[in-house]
Design an enzyme around this catalytic site. Structure first.
Site, PDB file in Angstrom:
ATOM      1  N   SER B  65       0.849  -1.203   0.000  1.00 19.37           N
ATOM      2  CA  SER B  65       0.000   0.000   0.000  1.00 19.37           C
ATOM      3  C   SER B  65       0.880   1.248   0.000  1.00 19.37           C
ATOM      4  O   SER B  65       1.340   1.641  -1.050  1.00 19.37           O
ATOM      5  CB  SER B  65      -1.056   0.038   1.102  1.00 19.37           C
ATOM      6  OG  SER B  65      -2.077  -0.918   0.821  1.00 19.37           O
ATOM      7  N   HIS B  70       5.542  13.410   6.676  1.00 19.47           N
ATOM      8  CA  HIS B  70       5.530  14.868   6.555  1.00 19.47           C
ATOM      9  C   HIS B  70       6.213  15.406   7.807  1.00 19.47           C
ATOM     10  O   HIS B  70       5.855  14.983   8.911  1.00 19.47           O
ATOM     11  CB  HIS B  70       4.106  15.413   6.488  1.00 19.47           C
ATOM     12  CG  HIS B  70       3.303  14.809   5.387  1.00 19.47           C
ATOM     13  ND1 HIS B  70       3.429  15.228   4.080  1.00 19.47           N
ATOM     14  CD2 HIS B  70       2.407  13.800   5.372  1.00 19.47           C
ATOM     15  CE1 HIS B  70       2.620  14.508   3.325  1.00 19.47           C
ATOM     16  NE2 HIS B  70       1.987  13.630   4.077  1.00 19.47           N
ATOM     17  N   CYS B  84      -0.599  -1.157   5.255  1.00 17.62           N
ATOM     18  CA  CYS B  84      -0.282  -2.484   4.713  1.00 17.62           C
ATOM     19  C   CYS B  84      -1.586  -3.244   4.524  1.00 17.62           C
ATOM     20  O   CYS B  84      -2.279  -3.554   5.488  1.00 17.62           O
ATOM     21  CB  CYS B  84       0.612  -3.264   5.681  1.00 17.62           C
ATOM     22  SG  CYS B  84       2.305  -2.674   5.709  1.00 17.62           S
TER      23      CYS B  84
END
Lengths: 116, 116
Positions: B65, B70, B84
């Site tokens: 995935s 950030h 996942c």
């Protein structure tokens, strides 16, 4: 400690499998979100189409943070994330996912980021 | 309805600002995660270094995935996501974020995806 934005964690159920396997349908959904929220993409999106019965993954790096989608055509499910580190109105996720993916149920969790 | 994986939403506080502004420090953190969880990147990572006092964004598209970060050097905060879609052991996020970013506090939320 100031919050560092909001992440919407969105589950779309009952979607049309053909739409979930169609990268261009998902690109249109991303573009709608970008346009309506006035988001600022900083790089081209990344798309990955997995061999059937796999789905599609899309990632978009934004000035505001990120927009992602993972689709599962076999189960009619799509997982969307939108993280905005600056204040932003909530997008009408349910309406848009019904329109673009024919979702029959949409659950939205709104998580504050950056708060201990 | 079967679950479609787990997403770890991780907040790291009290990080060293210089590390949060250093793309290479963040790449090393990603590589550690990839190696230790045996993740499969499908495309090169995307990195965006924002002008100071901005931070850095990293996105990685995985067979499993996605992995994103950030950073906010001004407040010593980093927001990490690991999604996942297949079963995977939890990564020792707190230990790794202390080691790589000198975080003093790490909060981890584990969300099931794909459950109505």
């Amino acid at each position: 400690m100031k919050a560092s934005g909001v992440e919407w964690i969105v589950e779309a159920f009952g979607c049309e499998p053909a739409r979930l396997a169609d990268r261009f349908a998902l690109e249109a959904l991303f573009q709608r979100c970008i346009d309506e929220l006035d988001l600022k993409p900083m790089q081209p999106p990344q798309w990955q189409v997995f061999p059937a019965p796999g789905g599609v993954t899309g990632l978009l790096l934004l000035a505001e943070s990120h927009l992602t989608i993972h689709t599962f055509p076999k189960t009619g499910f799509a997982a969307l994330n939108l993280y905005c580190s600056r204040p932003r109105p909530a997008w009408p996720f349910a309406d848009r996912l019904r329109e673009h993916l024919l979702a029959t149920r949409v659950d939205v969790r709104e998580l504050a980021r950056g708060l201990p």
